[in-house]
Design a protein around this motif. Structure first.
Motif, PDB file in Angstrom:
ATOM      1  N   SER A 200     -13.477  24.857 -15.650  1.00 45.89           N
ATOM      2  CA  SER A 200     -14.174  25.655 -15.008  1.00 45.89           C
ATOM      3  C   SER A 200     -14.599  27.112 -15.561  1.00 45.89           C
ATOM      4  CB  SER A 200     -13.501  25.913 -13.692  1.00 45.89           C
ATOM      5  OG  SER A 200     -14.349  26.908 -12.894  1.00 45.89           O
ATOM      6  N   PHE A 201     -15.978  27.414 -15.252  1.00 44.16           N
ATOM      7  CA  PHE A 201     -16.026  28.835 -15.873  1.00 44.16           C
ATOM      8  C   PHE A 201     -16.222  29.718 -14.724  1.00 44.16           C
ATOM      9  CE2 PHE A 201     -17.028  26.681 -19.807  1.00 44.16           C
ATOM     10  CZ  PHE A 201     -16.780  27.915 -20.772  1.00 44.16           C
ATOM     11  N   ALA A 202     -15.691  29.513 -13.623  1.00 43.59           N
ATOM     12  CA  ALA A 202     -15.882  30.189 -12.288  1.00 43.59           C
ATOM     13  C   ALA A 202     -14.726  30.163 -11.418  1.00 43.59           C
ATOM     14  CB  ALA A 202     -17.188  29.899 -11.381  1.00 43.59           C
ATOM     15  N   PRO A 203     -14.121  31.068 -10.805  1.00 41.48           N
ATOM     16  CA  PRO A 203     -12.925  30.956  -9.993  1.00 41.48           C
ATOM     17  C   PRO A 203     -13.045  29.864  -8.888  1.00 41.48           C
ATOM     18  CG  PRO A 203     -13.914  33.303  -9.367  1.00 41.48           C
ATOM     19  CD  PRO A 203     -14.864  32.485 -10.778  1.00 41.48           C
ATOM     20  N   ILE A 204     -12.105  28.762  -9.138  1.00 36.70           N
ATOM     21  CA  ILE A 204     -11.914  27.942  -7.806  1.00 36.70           C
ATOM     22  C   ILE A 204     -10.962  28.393  -6.779  1.00 36.70           C
ATOM     23  CG2 ILE A 204     -11.248  25.599  -7.721  1.00 36.70           C
ATOM     24  CD1 ILE A 204     -11.669  25.108 -10.722  1.00 36.70           C
ATOM     25  N   LEU A 205      -9.813  28.835  -6.918  1.00 43.43           N
ATOM     26  CA  LEU A 205      -8.957  29.074  -5.922  1.00 43.43           C
ATOM     27  C   LEU A 205      -8.735  30.588  -5.873  1.00 43.43           C
ATOM     28  CD1 LEU A 205      -6.273  27.747  -4.577  1.00 43.43           C
ATOM     29  CD2 LEU A 205      -4.723  28.495  -6.238  1.00 43.43           C
ATOM     30  N   LYS A 206      -8.664  30.784  -4.400  1.00 40.53           N
ATOM     31  CA  LYS A 206      -8.837  32.485  -3.934  1.00 40.53           C
ATOM     32  C   LYS A 206      -7.332  33.107  -3.517  1.00 40.53           C
ATOM     33  CE  LYS A 206     -13.506  32.471  -3.424  1.00 40.53           C
ATOM     34  NZ  LYS A 206     -13.747  31.149  -4.344  1.00 40.53           N
ATOM     35  N   ALA A 207      -7.132  34.160  -3.643  1.00 45.53           N
ATOM     36  CA  ALA A 207      -5.834  34.825  -3.363  1.00 45.53           C
ATOM     37  C   ALA A 207      -5.379  34.439  -2.150  1.00 45.53           C
ATOM     38  CB  ALA A 207      -5.746  36.227  -3.726  1.00 45.53           C
ATOM     39  N   ALA A 208      -6.436  34.382  -1.217  1.00 43.95           N
ATOM     40  CA  ALA A 208      -5.912  34.101   0.355  1.00 43.95           C
ATOM     41  C   ALA A 208      -5.790  32.944   0.585  1.00 43.95           C
ATOM     42  CB  ALA A 208      -7.293  34.359   0.894  1.00 43.95           C
ATOM     43  N   GLN A 209      -6.015  31.912  -0.274  1.00 43.64           N
ATOM     44  CA  GLN A 209      -5.539  30.545  -0.218  1.00 43.64           C
ATOM     45  C   GLN A 209      -4.251  30.097  -0.491  1.00 43.64           C
ATOM     46  OE1 GLN A 209      -9.045  29.032  -2.399  1.00 43.64           O
ATOM     47  NE2 GLN A 209      -9.864  27.971  -0.463  1.00 43.64           N
ATOM     48  N   ILE A 210      -3.460  31.061  -1.114  1.00 39.96           N
ATOM     49  CA  ILE A 210      -2.123  30.578  -1.606  1.00 39.96           C
ATOM     50  C   ILE A 210      -1.066  31.365  -0.675  1.00 39.96           C
ATOM     51  CG2 ILE A 210      -2.673  30.215  -3.730  1.00 39.96           C
ATOM     52  CD1 ILE A 210      -1.072  32.354  -4.638  1.00 39.96           C
ATOM     53  N   LYS A 211       0.181  30.810  -0.632  1.00 40.67           N
ATOM     54  CA  LYS A 211       1.168  31.612   0.103  1.00 40.67           C
ATOM     55  C   LYS A 211       2.242  32.100  -0.711  1.00 40.67           C
ATOM     56  CE  LYS A 211       3.732  27.212   0.205  1.00 40.67           C
ATOM     57  NZ  LYS A 211       4.239  25.819   0.697  1.00 40.67           N
ATOM     58  N   PRO A 212       2.913  33.110  -0.251  1.00 39.50           N
ATOM     59  CA  PRO A 212       3.916  33.727  -0.926  1.00 39.50           C
ATOM     60  C   PRO A 212       5.150  32.895  -1.554  1.00 39.50           C
ATOM     61  CG  PRO A 212       3.651  34.795   1.384  1.00 39.50           C
ATOM     62  CD  PRO A 212       2.845  33.537   1.300  1.00 39.50           C
ATOM     63  N   GLY A 213       5.438  33.229  -2.717  1.00 38.60           N
ATOM     64  CA  GLY A 213       6.470  32.289  -3.588  1.00 38.60           C
ATOM     65  C   GLY A 213       5.727  31.263  -4.383  1.00 38.60           C
ATOM     66  N   THR A 214       4.411  31.279  -4.347  1.00 35.67           N
ATOM     67  CA  THR A 214       4.114  30.020  -5.254  1.00 35.67           C
ATOM     68  C   THR A 214       4.135  30.496  -6.530  1.00 35.67           C
ATOM     69  OG1 THR A 214       2.447  29.653  -3.582  1.00 35.67           O
ATOM     70  CG2 THR A 214       1.718  28.988  -5.536  1.00 35.67           C
ATOM     71  N   HIS A 215       4.227  29.328  -7.516  1.00 31.71           N
ATOM     72  CA  HIS A 215       4.120  29.493  -8.798  1.00 31.71           C
ATOM     73  C   HIS A 215       3.028  28.677  -9.278  1.00 31.71           C
ATOM     74  CE1 HIS A 215       4.742  29.545 -13.167  1.00 31.71           C
ATOM     75  NE2 HIS A 215       4.839  28.249 -13.069  1.00 31.71           N
ATOM     76  N   LEU A 216       2.106  29.389 -10.168  1.00 30.84           N
ATOM     77  CA  LEU A 216       0.595  28.778 -10.545  1.00 30.84           C
ATOM     78  C   LEU A 216       0.918  28.794 -12.074  1.00 30.84           C
ATOM     79  CD1 LEU A 216      -0.426  31.367  -8.437  1.00 30.84           C
ATOM     80  CD2 LEU A 216      -2.106  29.678  -8.861  1.00 30.84           C
ATOM     81  N   ALA A 217       0.630  27.514 -12.592  1.00 31.27           N
ATOM     82  CA  ALA A 217       0.519  27.250 -14.100  1.00 31.27           C
ATOM     83  C   ALA A 217      -1.058  27.013 -14.410  1.00 31.27           C
ATOM     84  CB  ALA A 217       1.286  26.007 -14.370  1.00 31.27           C
ATOM     85  N   CYS A 218      -1.501  28.111 -14.945  1.00 27.22           N
ATOM     86  CA  CYS A 218      -3.239  28.068 -15.154  1.00 27.22           C
ATOM     87  C   CYS A 218      -3.340  27.661 -16.590  1.00 27.22           C
ATOM     88  CB  CYS A 218      -3.540  29.428 -14.820  1.00 27.22           C
ATOM     89  SG  CYS A 218      -3.657  29.927 -13.111  1.00 27.22           S
TER      90      CYS A 218
END
Ligand code: NAD
Length: 321
Positions: A200-218
């Motif tokens: 992707s060249f545009a954001p898919i996931l938004k800050a408001a969609q995840i919960k505290p404590g999440t780990h993301l591997a981008c």
């Protein structure tokens, strides 16, 4: 000189071999014992190809070499994969070519190892649900490595092309883990760990969609302009990277840094966490984000492990060169 052909790589290296090789070289990078040389990537004006090389040296393991190759968009019509790469390793004491190794499968394995390493060091121990964004070639490798690394109880997945998610469902089923295709709101609300692996060249996931404590591997952003998550999400997270220089130029952090939402100095090398010089996650509520841009030293590390395994197994071709 040893040759390990592409066809020999499968079955030669275990996920654990790749994990150990990449973990070692990330640690060596953070100790400043290993460094990547500037990346070359050029459109060659033939066959629509993008060609380049990634090179580096790890003084601890004496691994010196380069991965050369790139992207040939018409290869599919010839029965070949579009991404093609070959690794050359050199003797650090003499400069002689030590080995030539097929690099296609190795690239997939070293990329999967990187997100699994980030899960080991940054995800909460009590993480239960894995979220997958992306379902292409590389997503299958990331999913397998994540399930090897952590006892996830459930996988939820989203992909722009929803019909591709079946392949992830099959992998989860092989491991006895339930899989469900969900929308992005549910994915963010339910997943404790999220791997993004799209082009992707545009954001898919938004800050408001995840919960505290999440780990993301981008893992998908490896080129200028690519983006998988909102810059606001990156700035809300504590950001770790394989290499900071790549993270801010071609990685997921490039947008947050360019917009002044994240300072380059705030990005932590994951190797520092592996070495114990950075504590990693500091609370259960913290959002952690690993920006895996893919460095040449990862390729050299797994290629070197492949040479060792091939020699042990007696299947390496040794040629007088
Ligand atoms: P692929 O072509 O097999 O799959 C592409 C994926 O992206 C699919 O899930 C597809 O549905 C999705 N997609 C395509 N266009 C999209 C869009 N506009 N918005 C959202 N999703 C979209 O590619 P792959 O081999 O799985 O690689 C995926 C990404 O990972 C690529 O960007 C690739 O360059 C990158 N990659 C990174 C590393 C690394 O070390 N970080 C290594 C290998 C690949």
């Amino acid at each position: 000189m040893i040759i390990v052909p592409e066809r020999s790589i499968a079955g030669l290296l275990s996920a654990a071999d790749c994990f150990a090789a990449v973990e070692q070289v990330f640690a060596s990078m953070a100790r400043k014992s290993a460094y990547n040389f500037p990346v070359i990537r050029e459109a060659i004006g033939h066959a629509g190809a993008l060609y380049g090389f990634k090179s580096g040296f790890d003084r601890e393991s004496l691994t010196l070499g380069l991965k050369s190759g790139g992207f040939w968009p018409s290869n599919m019509t010839k029965g070949l994969t579009n991404h093609q790469s070959t690794v050359l390793l050199f003797d650090a004491d003499t400069g002689q070519c030590r080995a030539v190794i097929g690099g296609n499968l190795l690239t997939a394995l070293r990329t999967a190892a990187a997100s699994a390493i980030s899960i080991k060091y940054l995800a909460r121990d009590d993480a239960k649900v894995l979220g997958m964004i992306g379902a292409g070639h590389q997503a299958a490798f990331q999913l397998r490595a994540a399930l090897d690394q952590h006892p996830f109880e459930r996988v939820v997945g989203w992909n722009l092309h929803a019909e591709m998610l079946g392949s992830l469902g099959e992998i989860a089923a092989e491991r006895g883990v339930p899989f469900e295709a969900v929308d992005l709101d549910r994915l963010g609300a339910e997943a404790d760990v999220i791997i993004t692996i799209t082009s992707s060249f545009a954001p898919i996931l938004k800050a408001a969609q995840i919960k505290p404590g999440t780990h993301l591997a981008c893992m998908g952003s490896d080129t200028k302009g690519k983006q998988e998550v909102e810059a606001k999400l990156v700035s809300a997270a504590t950001v770790f990277a394989d290499e900071v220089a790549q993270s801010v130029t071609i990685g997921e952090a490039q947008h947050a840094v360019a917009q002044g939402l994240l300072a380059e100095v705030a990005i932590i090398e994951i190797g520092a966490v592996i070495n114990g010089t950075h504590p990693g996650r500091s609370s259960a509520e913290q959002i952690t984000l690993f920006d895996g841009t893919g460095v040449g030293l990862q390729d050299l590390a797994v290629a070197s492990a492949a040479v060792e395994r091939a020699v042990e197994a007696g299947i390496a071709f040794d040629v007088d060169f």
